[in-house]
Each structure stands twice: as structure tokens, then as C-alpha cells.
Design an enzyme around this catalytic site. Structure first.
Site, mmCIF file in Angstrom:
data_model
loop_
_atom_site.group_PDB
_atom_site.id
_atom_site.type_symbol
_atom_site.label_atom_id
_atom_site.label_comp_id
_atom_site.label_asym_id
_atom_site.label_seq_id
_atom_site.Cartn_x
_atom_site.Cartn_y
_atom_site.Cartn_z
ATOM 1 N N ALA A 280 -21.255 -5.524 -41.241
ATOM 2 C CA ALA A 280 -20.608 -5.266 -39.830
ATOM 3 C C ALA A 280 -19.174 -4.460 -40.506
ATOM 4 O O ALA A 280 -18.905 -3.677 -39.747
ATOM 5 C CB ALA A 280 -20.028 -6.410 -39.229
ATOM 6 N N GLU A 284 -21.451 2.011 -42.759
ATOM 7 C CA GLU A 284 -22.285 2.805 -43.337
ATOM 8 C C GLU A 284 -22.763 3.975 -42.525
ATOM 9 O O GLU A 284 -23.075 5.068 -42.910
ATOM 10 C CB GLU A 284 -23.427 1.992 -43.618
ATOM 11 C CG GLU A 284 -23.220 0.970 -44.618
ATOM 12 C CD GLU A 284 -23.461 1.408 -46.199
ATOM 13 O OE1 GLU A 284 -23.897 2.635 -46.176
ATOM 14 O OE2 GLU A 284 -23.322 0.684 -47.141
ATOM 15 N N ASP A 326 -8.075 42.260 -37.526
ATOM 16 C CA ASP A 326 -8.153 43.640 -37.362
ATOM 17 C C ASP A 326 -7.588 43.993 -36.173
ATOM 18 O O ASP A 326 -7.670 43.197 -35.120
ATOM 19 C CB ASP A 326 -9.431 44.101 -37.626
ATOM 20 C CG ASP A 326 -10.022 44.065 -39.111
ATOM 21 O OD1 ASP A 326 -9.002 43.931 -39.687
ATOM 22 O OD2 ASP A 326 -11.118 44.477 -39.306
ATOM 23 N N GLU A 701 -15.149 -7.716 -35.395
ATOM 24 C CA GLU A 701 -16.011 -8.798 -35.870
ATOM 25 C C GLU A 701 -15.448 -9.525 -36.900
ATOM 26 O O GLU A 701 -15.698 -10.761 -37.097
ATOM 27 C CB GLU A 701 -17.172 -7.935 -36.159
ATOM 28 C CG GLU A 701 -18.051 -7.214 -34.956
ATOM 29 C CD GLU A 701 -18.600 -6.050 -35.060
ATOM 30 O OE1 GLU A 701 -19.187 -5.863 -36.493
ATOM 31 O OE2 GLU A 701 -19.030 -5.200 -34.525
ATOM 32 N N ASP A 730 -23.344 -0.404 -31.056
ATOM 33 C CA ASP A 730 -22.397 0.613 -31.559
ATOM 34 C C ASP A 730 -22.585 2.018 -31.610
ATOM 35 O O ASP A 730 -21.851 2.775 -31.371
ATOM 36 C CB ASP A 730 -21.807 0.073 -32.871
ATOM 37 C CG ASP A 730 -20.849 -1.055 -32.521
ATOM 38 O OD1 ASP A 730 -20.484 -1.343 -31.478
ATOM 39 O OD2 ASP A 730 -19.939 -1.465 -33.571
#
Ligand code: ATP
Length: 890
Positions: A280, A284, A326, A701, A730
Site C-alpha cells: 500500500a 509502485e 522567428d 491506509e 485506486d
């Protein structure tokens, strides 16, 4: 085949092609069957299977597999199967994300693939280089990379840099005549040009002798362009952050496990809970979602005509503090029309629109016949002789092929009934010194039917004035005295103040045959000027104003005359007065320090050469700016490379400029740069949004579990629930945040500092405080339920699970704004609504589907419990909205 030995006709017949008409489309299709596409073999992309399996080569997965084994040993088969299933689902999600990102990057690569100018069916066309076949006729000029191996048929001052083939970095002079000798070394094949080599000067035409792996380049490089992965600074920083978080998460997890065991929980349960918590806490999935957000942003940019060549540019774009652009073609339409012609004492106006070859000539409001005005007729004739452009009618519109400035001269000549074919019956062009932006002029040496030779030079009027000794005044050749010079300059100033771009035309009779090379450009006789309008592009003024609001300064850098540039700059709101304008000549006399000081207040650089651009970039960078710089020519490449964001032109840009750039404007349009900056800012904001969402969820968590252990409570969440929340519910909302539209004020605040950390501007505090609140409400909901149902732990755990998920799903709406949920319409992102609904339904399924209940240790909840869940979950958002209101009303 020794093509270098053959005469032109022999090459044509060998390759069965025609230099006049090129190949037909049917012939091309036939030949391609034989030759294949004109591509070098590339390293193969990893197969789908490999990408899929790579998803499991991950620290987190190893931890989970260990957990599976522990569960299996302990006989908890349901747990181990559930963990495996979750690993699998997570792997599939990761795989789909990666594929999507890869596909869009691949599409991007194809978009920025090289192009070639090919003669097909009697018409010059731009095609992707990969479609070239043997026998095709190619045309190329300075700045191009040659698309295939060719035998040269025409070479005008052609110089090619062949270091990629021969290692020799000095450009080689090329010619188009046959060569003797059978076995000639590659480096000595002066009448051939090879795939991948670079034209540094001049232009030429050649017939393709080999394509793809049959080319000399194919022979030496069997494996080219290895598709390496490059990471952006943000991705690298997040990876670093990930490492710190792993350590922090492991320490916290150990603490929870030790506390849990100390409080009397089972070792197995605590081990599994520890593993789940570690999973949790470690974000990752974050790098993967960042990649997806970047690549989806890149796709949105393509729709806005901005092609990103380096992913890192997306991030840097958002930090841009100065855009150096330019003028011609980027801020203006590059649709040039001659409106004024002037020759010593006489001034004509020209009517007509665009490149349409219809118009009349007026002197003092009286129509005149150009053929009866000697110097006017000469100006128009010479403007057409020293010229490569052509005007073509396409779908009832007249378009220019070649340089628009030259196109305007051709149109003016056509209005006087002058045609190039007729001129070529009277004049033969013997030699050419091509135009380049540093010299700012071009010359042809011409012989007429009587054998008389003379040079015709056209170029920037101030430059030509320096090269002229004489001037035609009232059709008489006069010494170019101070008085005449002053009058000429006054005329130039008057044309320039009307934003007209000017071309001066001069000539020089050449008496002897040995008059060659650059000396023909000295001692000229100035005939006069042609002034042309090039209206600003429509959206540019607005875009410049928006950039200003966004704290970004727009600077015009042009090779054009200072007053012409100034007139357009005033019009576009870039400069208010002459103090903002710096001339190339003044610039060249400045030291680096002086330039750095001047650069702070300069907004228009006029009459600069491409080499000056590099100095300007460096001066601005020295002053701490993050510079975006545009360019199109070969000489622009160093400045494009040195800029923080190098930008090249998709239509008029040379291959060299494109290769040096990190952003290509498909439409050459200034407003596209603004759009890209805006997109860059919003992508970064979106990344901040989901970092905030995911990390706050993780903090929540961990804290639920930690507080529970400290307070000696039972476990509020079962390990498998934690895994489910993290790896399944999630992900989708986070991804949807990556697709969010920017907040309205995204272009109303100053640029972000490039060194700004991920957690800057209060993000770190938001994550921790929100994580704390989510953790607290989840624990309170758990405690209240446990008090009501002291014997029904699963019920209280289900309430905690539902509260955690719901609080996160509400929080995701908060994350859309840097300020408050109330600052934006919460239903403004349909992807997010869909993602939140599906995550909520997944949670409901886990609670109510009987077969899932034993796996997730859930039980159905009553209405009363749901009221508690929703009430508790909404508290953090209420608190935040309340503080937003309080701040606003203060
Ligand atoms: P920008 O950098 O904004 O595109 P530019 O196109 O005006 O500016 P250059 O192409 O370097 O800059 O042109 C500089 C000057 O050279 C022009 O103002 C014009 O007087 C002259 N010039 C431009 N094109 C040609 C040409 N094909 N032949 C001769 N002179 C030219």
C-alpha cells in the site's frame, strides 16, 4: 552497377526513369514490390508477451509472491489465490497502460519521420522518405538529409557532409558529371550522394540508385536507431522518491507488525498485514501512470499541431519563461505580395491579391504599362531571373512552390506579362551563388543572346547598398553618392514603417570571362526595391497576450529589416517603442555581459544572422531564463540545440533543424507554441494531481493500521482488502486525473521554476494532512461500528473498508484543483466520473457478491452503516471546502 561512370541518359535508361516526369504511381507500386520500403532495419520492439511478463518483474510482486507462499504454507488457500488474482489483474492493467503509451510514442515517431521532395507523375511532391523507390527523382537543398542513395544529375554549389558514412566531417563538394574508374572509394564518389548524409550548402537533383538496406548506409549499419527508453527528469525524480518511500514504508510496516504482535495479534495475520501495507505504501504504479499521462498529453499536443520529439520537453515546456520566435511564417502568414516598386526617384504601386498573377501598376494614381517603364520592367525581369520559385494554380488557388519571398517577385513579374520560359529564351544562367540568411543576398551570372555576361543580385537592401557603387536614377547610371544614399534610405524607412519586407535588386556587367566567384557581388549598380506585405497570422496577437499573462515574454528574432520588424512587432504587441529593438550590427559589437544586460529589455532582434541566435539564447540563459527558441535553417541548429526547448518548423524547416529540436510545429504557427506551453503546464499539473491522490491514499491506509495498533484495537482492515484498494480501485481514478483538463488559471500564473520539487507549492502538506484525515475518519467509523457490534469484527472491518474507499473516491475530486473542490465543476471530467463509479461498483461488488465475501472477509452493510460511511468520508472534503471559504472571505 557503376552509376558514377554513366552519362545522364545512360543512368536514366538503366533505371528506366525520366528526369523530366519522374516515375508514375503504378510504376512506383510495381517497384516497391521488388525493393520494399526505403527503411533501415531497426531493433525490434519487445513482443507483447515480453511486455506482459515484465509487469511481474517488480519488487512489489516479489513481496506479494512471498506473501502468497506464506499463505499457502499456513493453509490459507483462499488468501493465496486471491493475492495471485490481484497480482494478475494489476499486471494486466500495467500491461494495457504500457502498450497505450508505447503505441502513441510510436505514432509520434512516424509523424516526425523524414520527408523527401520527389518528382512523380510530372509533379514535385513531398512524401515520407520511406516511400522512395529506385528510379525516383529527388530534389534537395541545404539543410536536407538525403533520403536514399542517388546519382547526381544536377549540383549547384552542392556540398555534403558525409561524416556518418566516411567519418570525415569536412563537407565534400559534389558535381553531376560522369567519373572515370570502376572501383572508386565511397569518399571519392563526387557525383553520388548517400542516404543519411547532410547537405550543408547549395542544392541538387539526383536519381535514386538504391533504397533501404541496399544503400551504402544499410551496408555499414545493420542495426540502427536502437529504440532506447529515455526518462524525463520528473520520471527520474519520482523513481528516486519511490526508493525513499520504500525505505520509509518498510520501517513503518515493521513498526505496525511489531506493535500488532505485541498487542496479541496472530503472527501470520500481522505478517500478511505487513506485506499488504508495504504494498500500500509503495507507490509502485506511479511511474507507469506518469508515463501514460505524458504520452497521452503528447497525443493531445499532436492534435494541436505540436509534435514532441523528446518526452522531457513536455515537462520543460511548462517552465518556459521566454519564447524567441522567428517572424516570417511563424508570426506572419508567409503569404507575400509585392505592393510597392521603387527605382531611383520613381515609385509604383501594384494592385492584386496573394499570389494571383493579376494586378495593375500605378504611378501617382495613374495606371502605367510596365513594358513602357524601363527601370520598372528591368526590376521585374531581374527579380524573375534571380529566382527559383514557381506559382502554380491548385484547386482554383494560386500557390507558391519554393521560397515565398521569391514567389512574390514571380507574381509581380507575371502581372507585367513576364514569364520565366520566355526569359530563358533570351538569357542563360551560368552560375549561381545561393541565398543564405547570413549573407542575405543571392546572385546569378547570366549570358544574353549576344553573348554579354552580367550578374544579377537580389537581397536585403541595406546589404546591397553596401555592395553598390552606382545607382540607376531616372534610368541613368549614377555614382551612388551620399545624397542618393540618403534618398534611398528614406524610401526604405517609409516602406519599412508600413511593415513591408524589402528586396533590393542590383546588377553588374561582367566584361571578361574570368569574372567569377564572389567578386561579382561587388561594385554593383542598384536598380531599385520591391516592397511586399506579409500580414500577421490571425491568432498571434491573442497568443502573445496570453503568454504575457502567463508570465512568458515573447521575443521576435528576424533576419528582416529593423523597421519592418518593428512595425509588425508594434502591431502584435511585442514592442511598444524603439528602445526594445536591437539591430544585428549593434549586437555583434556587444560583449557577452553587455548582451546579457541588453537582452533583459530587448523584445525585437532584427537583421540578425542565425549565428547570433546562439548568442541570444546564451545571454538569456545566463539571466536565468528558460528559453524556447524557434528555427528552420541549417545554421539555426546550434541555437535550437542550446535552447531549453528547441523548436523547429514542420513545413519550412530543414531536416537538420528538426533533428536538433525537441518540438516540431506541424503548422509553423506561433500560436502552436503557446498551445504547447499550455499543454505542458497542464500535463504537469495533472501529474501533481494524481501524485496527490495516490500518496494521500497510501498515507491514509498506513495511518489507519498504525493508529489501530497504537490504540490496541483489532485490525481495522484485512490484508486482502488493503491490496484490493491499492491495486484495483485506486488505479482508474488516478489515470482519469491524468486526463483532466487544466484549471482555468493555468495560463494566468507565472511559470513553474524548473528546479521546483514534486511536493512544492504545498503539495506535501496536502498529502500528509489529507492522508491523516482519511486515516482518522476510517478509524473512527471502524471504532463506532465496533462499539455498536462488539462481536461482529467483520462488520466493522467492512465499514472501515467502505469508508476508506469512499473517502478516497471523494478526495479524488478535491485533487482536480489546487484550491478546493468548489473551485471547479466536480462533474467536469467524464473520465473521472466513469472511473469513480466503476471503482465504487467494484467495492460494492466485493461487499455484496456472496462468492466474493469469503475472499475479502466482507459482510453486507445496513443503511445505517452506509450513512456512517458516507458521512465520515465526506468530512475531510467539508473541512477543506470550509477553510477555502474562510480564506476567500477574508
Ligand atoms: P525570419 O528569421 O523571421 O524568418 P526572415 O525570413 O526575414 O526572418 P531571412 O530569410 O534571413 O530572414 O531574410 C533576411 C533578408 O534577406 C530579408 O529581409 C530579405 O531582404 C532578404 N531575402 C530573403 N529571402 C531572400 C531571397 N530568396 N533572395 C534574396 N534575398 C532574400
Amino acid at each position: 552497377m557503376n552509376f558514377h561512370q554513366l552519362k545522364h541518359e545512360e543512368v536514366e535508361s538503366q533505371l528506366q526513369t525520366s528526369v523530366q516526369r519522374g516515375l508514375t504511381e503504378e510504376e512506383v507500386v510495381k517497384r516497391r514490390k521488388h525493393s520494399g520500403f526505403n527503411e533501415l532495419q531497426e531493433a525490434k520492439l519487445p513482443s507483447a508477451w515480453l511486455v506482459f511478463f515484465q509487469q511481474f518483474n517488480d519488487f512489489m510482486v516479489f513481496v506479494l509472491v512471498a506473501a502468497t507462499v506464506i499463505s499457502a504454507i499456513m493453509g490459507e488457500y483462499i488468501d493465496s489465490i486471491a493475492i495471485l488474482a490481484i497480482i494478475f489483474i494489476n499486471g494486466v492493467l500495467g500491461f494495457l497502460q504500457e502498450r497505450k503509451a508505447e503505441k502513441s510514442l510510436q505514432a509520434l515517431k512516424e509523424l516526425s519521420a523524414p520527408q523527401a521532395l520527389v518528382l512523380r507523375n510530372n509533379e514535385w511532391r513531398k512524401i515520407p522518405s520511406k516511400d522512395i523507390v529506385p528510379g525516383d527523382i529527388l530534389k534537395f537543398s541545404a539543410g536536407d538529409r538525403i533520403g536514399a542513395d542517388v546519382r547526381l544529375l544536377e549540383a549547384v554549389n552542392l556540398e555534403i557532409e558525409e561524416s556518418s558514412m566516411t567519418g570525415e566531417s569536412v563537407p565534400v563538394e559534389k558535381h553531376a558529371s560522369p567519373m572515370k574508374g570502376e572501383a572508386v572509394a565511397l569518399a571519392d564518389l563526387k557525383n553520388m550522394a548517400f542516404m543519411g548524409t547532410l547537405i550543408t550548402r547549395g542544392n541538387g537533383i539526383g536519381v535514386v540508385t538504391a533504397v533501404g538496406m541496399k544503400t551504402a548506409m544499410g551496408n555499414i549499419a545493420t542495426m540502427l536507431q536502437q529504440a532506447g527508453k529515455t526518462e524525463t527528469p520528473l520520471q527520474r525524480r519520482l523513481e528516486q522518491l519511490g526508493k525513499y518511500l520504500i525505505v520509509a514504508a518498510l520501517l513503518l510496516t515493521m513498526l505496525v507488525v511489531i506493535l500488532g504482535v505485541w498487542q496479541g495479534h496472530e503472527l501470520y495475520t500481522m505478517l500478511l498485514a505487513g506485506v499488504s501495507l508495504a504494498v500500500a505504501a509503495i507507490p509502485e504504479g506511479l511511474p507507469a501512470i506518469v508515463t501514460v499521462a505524458l504520452s497521452l498529453g503528447v497525443q493531445r499536443m499532436i492534435k494541436q499541431k505540436a509534435i514532441v520529439r523528446k518526452l522531457s520537453a513536455v515537462e520543460t515546456l511548462g517552465c518556459t519563461t521566454i519564447i524567441c520566435s522567428d517572424k516570417t511564417g511563424t508570426m506572419t502568414q508567409n503569404q507575400m505580395t509585392v505592393t510597392d516598386v521603387w527605382s531611383g526617384g520613381k515609385h509604383w504601386l501594384v494592385s492584386g491579391k496573394g499570389y494571383e498573377p493579376q494586378g495593375k501598376f500605378f504611378e501617382d494614381q495613374r495606371e502605367v504599362q510596365p513594358s513602357s517603364e524601363k527601370s520598372l520592367y528591368q526590376l521585374l525581369t531581374f527579380g524573375l531571373l534571380c529566382n527559383h520559385a514557381e506559382i502554380k494554380e491548385k484547386e482554383k488557388e494560386y500557390v507558391v512552390q519554393g521560397d515565398p519571398t521569391e514567389g512574390a517577385l514571380v507574381t509581380a513579374a507575371l502581372k507585367a506579362g513576364l514569364h520565366r520560359e520566355n526569359l530563358f529564351a533570351q538569357f542563360v544562367i551560368e552560375e549561381e551563388i545561393p541565398f543564405d540568411s547570413t549573407r542575405k543576398m543571392m546572385t546569378v551570372v547570366v549570358k544574353d543572346t549576344k553573348g554579354q555576361r552580367f550578374a544579377v543580385t537580389k537581397g536585403a537592401p541595406d546589404v546591397l547598398m553596401r555592395h553598390s557603387h552606382y545607382i540607376l536614377w531616372d534610368e541613368q547610371k549614377q555614382l551612388f553618392t551620399k545624397d542618393y544614399r540618403d534618398q534611398t534610405e528614406a524610401m526604405m524607412a517609409s516602406l519599412a514603417s508600413r511593415a513591408l519586407r524589402m528586396i533590393a535588386i542590383a546588377y553588374k556587367p561582367l566584361s571578361s570571362l574570368n569574372n567569377k566567384g564572389k567578386t561579382v557581388e561587388d561594385g554593383l549598380t542598384l536598380i531599385g526595391l520591391q516592397g511586399m506585405i506579409d500580414p500577421p497570422r490571425k491568432e498571434v496577437k491573442q497568443a502573445i497576450a496570453e503568454c504575457k499573462q502567463a508570465g512568458i515574454k515573447t521575443v521576435m528574432i528576424t533576419g528582416d529589416h529593423a523597421q519592418t520588424a518593428a512595425a509588425i512587432a508594434y502591431d502584435l504587441g511585442i514592442a511598444k517603442d524603439a528602445s526594445k529593438i536591437l539591430d544585428g550590427q549593434a549586437l555583434s559589437q556587444m560583449t557577452d555581459v553587455e548582451l546579457a544586460n541588453a537582452a533583459e529589455k530587448t523584445t525585437v532582434y532584427a537583421r540578425v544572422s542565425p549565428e547570433d541566435k546562439l548568442k541570444i539564447v546564451k545571454a538569456l540563459q545566463k539571466n536565468g531564463h528558460l528559453v524556447a527558441m524557434t528555427g528552420d535553417g541549417v545554421n539555426d541548429a546550434p541555437a535550437i540545440k542550446a535552447a531549453d526547448i528547441g523548436i523547429s518548423m514542420g513545413i519550412t524547416g530543414t531536416d537538420v533543424a528538426k533533428e536538433a529540436s525537441s518540438l516540431v510545429l506541424a503548422d509553423d504557427h506561433f500560436a502552436t507554441i503557446k498551445a504547447a506551453v499550455e499543454e505542458g503546464r497542464s500535463i504537469y499539473e495533472n501529474i501533481r494531481k494524481f501524485i496527490r491522490y495516490l500518496l494521500a491514499s497510501n498515507v491514509g491506509e498506513i495511518l489507519v493500521m498504525l493508529f489501530a495498533m497504537i490504540l490496541a484495537l483489532p485490525l481495522p482492515l484485512v490484508p486482502i482488502q488493503i491490496l484490493w484498494v491499492n491495486l484495483v480501485t485506486d488505479g482508474l481514478p488516478a489515470l482519469a486525473l491524468g486526463l483532466d483538463r487544466p484549471e482555468e488559471n493555468v495560463m494566468k500564473r507565472p511559470p513553474r521554476h524548473p528546479k521546483e520539487g514534486v511536493f512544492a507549492r504545498g503539495l506535501g502538506w496536502k498529502i500528509i494532512s489529507r492522508g491523516f484525515l482519511i486515516g482518522a475518519v476510517t478509524l473512527i467509523a471502524f471504532m463506532i461500528t465496533l462499539k455498536e457490534h462488539p462481536d461482529h469484527l467483520a462488520y466493522a472491518q467492512t465499514v472501515a473498508f467502505a469508508t476508506l474507499v469512499t473517502a478516497q473516491l471523494i478526495h479524488v475530486f478535491d485533487c482536480r484543483s489546487e484550491y478546493s473542490i468548489l473551485a471547479r465543476n466536480p462533474f467536469g471530467n467524464v473520465h473521472l466520473i466513469a472511473a469513480v463509479l466503476s471503482s465504487f461498483l467494484l467495492m460494492v461488488a466485493v461487499i455484496y457478491v456472496p462468492s466474493l465475501q469469503p475472499i475479502f472477509h466482507t459482510v453486507p452493510l445496513e443503511m445505517r452503516a452506509w450513512l456512517l460511511v458516507v458521512g465520515m468520508s465526506a468530512i475531510p472534503t467539508f473541512l477543506l471546502a470550509g477553510s477555502f471559504f474562510a480564506r476567500k472571505s477574508r
